[in-house]
Design an enzyme around this catalytic site. Structure first.
Site, PDB file in Angstrom:
ATOM      1  N   GLU A   1      22.119  79.467  42.910  1.00  0.00           N
ATOM      2  CA  GLU A   1      21.883  78.739  44.158  1.00  0.00           C
ATOM      3  C   GLU A   1      20.431  78.967  44.551  1.00  0.00           C
ATOM      4  OE1 GLU A   1      24.664  79.097  47.396  1.00  0.00           O
ATOM      5  OE2 GLU A   1      26.276  79.739  46.064  1.00  0.00           O
TER       6      GLU A   1
ATOM      7  N   GLU B   1      28.794  85.754  45.499  1.00  0.00           N
ATOM      8  CA  GLU B   1      28.235  86.410  46.680  1.00  0.00           C
ATOM      9  C   GLU B   1      29.110  87.580  47.152  1.00  0.00           C
ATOM     10  OE1 GLU B   1      27.224  83.409  49.592  1.00  0.00           O
ATOM     11  OE2 GLU B   1      25.502  82.783  48.384  1.00  0.00           O
TER      12      GLU B   1
END
Length: 893
Positions: free
Chosen positions: A281, A171
């Protein structure tokens, strides 16, 4: 379907958990064309982020049954979490189905966001031997030293380094170092190149070939960032081997497919061959453990043939909230298992009413030609479903087929789910031009369904369905309520940051002396029934009183559930089970906050979601047919003679099945099989050989062994060196055999060192037997408990079931409990004979169970329980049970 076939279908439908169908609604049509193949089954959507804690958390049976092919874990020796080190869990992951072990390299850092959210500079000097550092720069970017240390650890410590995928950045577009693309693009691209080259340098150093690297790992699909990264990486020979981004929101169910198409278009525009994708995810809290939600995600990822990993929202070691208790399945686990069962198939075209819709009916269809089996999985709607099935090739299925439909209704994150029941069985249904239409009643939008079609089997699927134990259920909001409130749990509220309720509602504010929920139910016969209550005990164990026809009938004892914050408190639901004797006929079952009408039971403010009642008088026989086995190493279904639909196993061939035990104890394992001569079937349970049944000649046989099974999922493997055809295996609870087991309270053991007894007040609501336990075990060799060989004074194979508590955490996180899996070691006469890690139980007053298999070599040497290096779990009691009792029997059938 012909009129005659339709009549047969209607006559053989079986009432499932849904009980009586709701008010009739127009069914939604799910069209499945088995002739339109869409590719080999990928099976990558059951990946998980931090789904593994330490060895055995989750247990091997849960891992294997869920068919986990890919996982992301923390970096070796990383400090992001107390557990989940990739190398420490690799053996369990790779044992059967594991293919790709991803590691988040930045998990070397303990904090989230990493390094306080700031890109590190050169302020440290790392020791690449052990990963420690001293303050002060050395001319090398700090993170590049971390990358080298982590890559070295995998290269030197892993047994399978070639099966790892490095994720250098997680991320980076969020709070992790590079959110300002306009001003940080060049920095990221340079750092990507440096990290990529450093990992390859380590691999080259160890002659390991090419190291696989995944990225960029953005929080969402980022077209411009992705284009810049791919263009740069192509020019600099640093293309990711796996392209990664995340899909986390509710609306992503509707936008993912376009995102994926845009990504493939971007690759083509850059002249790149397609790169494998992993959505590392996906999903929100509301999706985890819920079959009707998970199937929508599975469908998208399977249709696009990518891997994907459920997001990490709570704690490590429970497959992202898709397991229940240390060894149990919730309904989400069964959805994983069903999806994994499609391995070896080809997927087929499925057309739902709203392709790419959000919170809508979706499904997966598959054909296994080698075994002549077709499967459909679906869920996501409150409406009944009309299955429009076509393309069932007569060359594969013949002119008539057997059909079984199973229902998998939501049981909460910690609620034990039994083996999904058959709700409809159709025997010998005639196909017309390869077509079949079936209407299936839907429990609710959160339930999942499995349809299996095979040629006509020797096994009578109708009779098997009819033989299931009687069961009925009711939603808590439909009970007669007093001093309690019905709450609606909107699946799209709070951005998906909540857990869902079966039927969309639950019952709370159960906090007055007069709070009660009552159910008028009619049972078919005299006998013992198991009442299961799905409910949430927030952070502490609690109790309700059970009354039958206004007479006290015992206590409903709840273990603690997660109550970390408002997202989970009262909504992270578990289950409580209690046996009750009933006479045939109508009864009023009453769940109450008070046993005496004047004082509330401890911690009785517990939400209620659903209540079910199951007959266990007959041993709750549960049949696992060969059509549901996983067949490995040459085993296959056979369609010849009088064993049609059986599993032919021989030599190295193996059949795996996953059997539920709602309670730990002895079960008769009845194997229905056939042989063409003298032969045998070897039975392994939870990785340990338990029995070998045999026959002296040709025939059809039923062989029965009495074996100890653990609460939850038990992996059973069947082998036959000389060849056999297994039609089914049936588990039958043998409660009378439990006398062979010995239960020892911890306070009655011999205590050494600091090990000491704690007596809990009744006000704690504890589920510890006798309200006492022993703690301060381990943290060295001196602090142990000792069990004398009374009642199990023979050498042999035993299962030690330890009732324990472990609420240890270490470190802080914004929204995750940093749980510690505690190790317990078992020694006999000073020699270690077994060990296991014991997962989180939410409260030091709440006790779960975990079984350790041991082989004892003496008849008199005592057992010692402890942990030489850290604290062991607190112990309530230990049950020592011979793994098998009596001799196996074989009779003709």
């Amino acid at each position: 379907m012909s009129t005659g076939a339709a009549a047969a279908v209607a006559a053989t439908a079986v009432t499932g958990l849904a009980g009586e169908p709701a008010v009739a609604q127009e069914p939604e049509v799910l069209a499945v064309d088995f002739a339109d193949r869409t590719g080999d089954f990928r099976g990558g959507a059951t990946g998980t982020l931090y789904g593994f804690g330490d060895e055995g958390a989750p247990t091997q049976s849960l891992i294997n049954g869920a068919h986990i092919t890919n996982t992301s874990q923390k970096a070796p020796y990383g400090t992001q979490h107390p557990s989940g080190d990739a190398i420490k869990v690799e053996d369990g992951f790779f044992a059967k189905n594991g293919e790709d072990m991803y590691i988040y390299v930045q998990d070397y850092y303990p904090d989230w966001s990493y390094n306080g959210g700031r890109r590190p500079g050169d302020t440290r000097t790392y020791n690449l031997e052990d990963g420690t550092y001293t303050e002060g720069g050395n001319g090398v970017w700090d993170y590049l030293e971390v990358v080298e240390f982590v890559a070295e650890a995998v290269a030197t410590d892993s047994d399978r380094p070639e099966d790892y995928v490095f994720i250098p950045f997680n991320e980076p577009d969020g709070g992790n170092w590079y959110p300002d693309w306009a001003n940080q693009k060049d920095q990221f691209l340079g750092d990507w190149q440096a990290s990529y080259e450093k990992i390859q340098e380590v691999w080259e150093r160890h002659d390991l070939g090419h190291a696989r690297i995944g990225g960029p790992g953005d929080t969402r699909w980022q077209p411009q960032r992705s284009a810049d990264i791919l263009e740069f990486a192509k020019a600099n020979d640093s293309l990711p081997d796996i392209f990664i981004w995340h899909e986390l929101g509710i609306n992503n169910l509707g936008t993912y497919r376009q995102n994926f198409a845009d990504y493939r278009e971007l690759e083509a525009s850059l002249g790149l061959d397609p790169i494998p994708v992993n959505i590392t995810e996906y999903g929100m809290l509301r999706d985890m453990s819920v079959p009707g939600q998970l199937i929508q995600w599975f469908t998208m990822f399977e249709d696009t043939k990518v891997d994907a990993q459920t997001a990490y929202w709570n704690y490590a070691g429970n497959l992202s909230d898709n397991t229940a208790r240390p060894n149990g399945a919730n309904a989400g686990w069964w959805m994983f298992k069903w999806y994994g069962d499609l391995d070896g198939s080809e997927t087929v075209r499925v057309t739902p009413p709203t392709p790419g819709g959000v919170d809508t009916l979706q499904g997966i269809g598959a054909v296994d030609e080698a075994n002549r089996k077709a499967t459909v999985l679906w869920g996501g709607t409150d409406n009944d479903v009309a299955l429009d099935l076509s393309g069932l090739d007569p060359a594969i299925f013949g002119d008539t087929v057997d059909v079984e439909i199973r229902e998998n209704a939501h049981t909460g994150a910690e609620g034990l789910a039994g083996t999904p029941r058959v709700i409809a069985a159709y025997d010998g249904v005639a196909l017309e031009n390869g077509q079949l239409q079936l209407d299936v009643a839907t429990y609710d939008r959160y339930a999942g369904y499995q349809l299996v079609i095979t040629p006509d089997q020797t096994r009578d699927v109708e009779a098997a369905a009819a033989a299931q134990p009687w069961q009925d259920s009711i939603e808590a909001e439909d009970m007669n309520l007093t001093a309690a409130t019905v709450y609606t749990q909107d699946p799209q509220a709070s951005g998906g940051w909540q857990f869902l309720a079966s039927g969309g509602q639950d019952v709370g504010s159960f906090n007055q002396v007069g709070s009660r929920a009552e159910w008028n139910v009619e049972v078919p016969h005299d006998g013992t029934y198991r009442l299961q209550v799905i409910g949430g005990a927030p952070g502490v164990p609690g109790r309700h009183a059970l009354f039958v026809d206004d007479e006290s009938a015992g206590t409903v004892q709840y273990a603690a559930d997660l109550a970390l914050n408002a997202n989970s408190r009262w909504k992270y639901r578990g289950s409580a089970e209690v046996l009750v004797d009933l006479t045939a006929g109508s009864h009023t079952l009453s769940i109450r906050s008070s046993a005496d009408g004047t004082t509330k039971l401890p911690n009785s403010d517990i939400t209620l979601d659903k209540v079910s009642l199951t007959s266990v008088e007959e041993g709750e026989p549960t049949q696992y047919p060969a059509s549901g086995f996983r067949l490995e190493d040459g085993a296959s279904l056979t369609w010849n003679g009088n064993t049609r639909g059986g599993a032919a196993i021989s030599g190295d061939g193996r059949a795996d099945l996953y059997a539920t035990a709602i309670e730990t104890g002895y079960y008769d394992l009845a194997v229905d099989w056939a042989s063409t001569g003298a032969s045998s079937v070897e039975v392994t349970v939870n990785g340990v050989p338990v029995t070998e049944v045999s026959a002296s000649g040709k025939g059809k046989w039923r062989s029965t062994s009495t074996v100890y099974l653990n609460e939850g999922i038990n992996e059973i493997e069947l082998r036959s060196p000389n060849g056999a055809v297994v039609q089914s295996l049936t588990t039958i609870r043998n409660r009378g055999a439990d006398d062979a087991a010995v239960s020892v309270e911890a306070e009655d053991m011999t205590l050494h060192g600091q090990a000491s007894v704690t007596n809990l007040a009744d006000s704690t609501g504890t589920n510890a037997s006798g309200s006492s336990f022993v703690g301060w075990i381990g943290n060295g060799t001196a602090n142990t408990v000792e069990i004398a060989r009374d009642g199990f004074d023979a050498a042999g194979d035993y299962d030690l079931t330890v009732y324990y508590a472990n609420a240890e955490t270490s470190g802080q996180h914004d929204y995750n409990p940093q749980v510690v899996d505690r190790l317990l070691q078992v020694s006999e006469g000073g020699e270690q004979v077994g060990h296991a890690y014991f997962r989180y139980t939410y409260s030091w007053n709440s006790f779960s169970q975990r079984t350790i298999p041991v082989t004892l070599s003496t008849a008199d040497q005592s057992l010692t329980l402890g942990n030489t290096s850290a604290w062991a779990p607190d112990i309530d009691r230990v049950v020592i049970a011979p793994r098998v009792i009596g001799d196996a029997t074989t009779a003709r059938r």
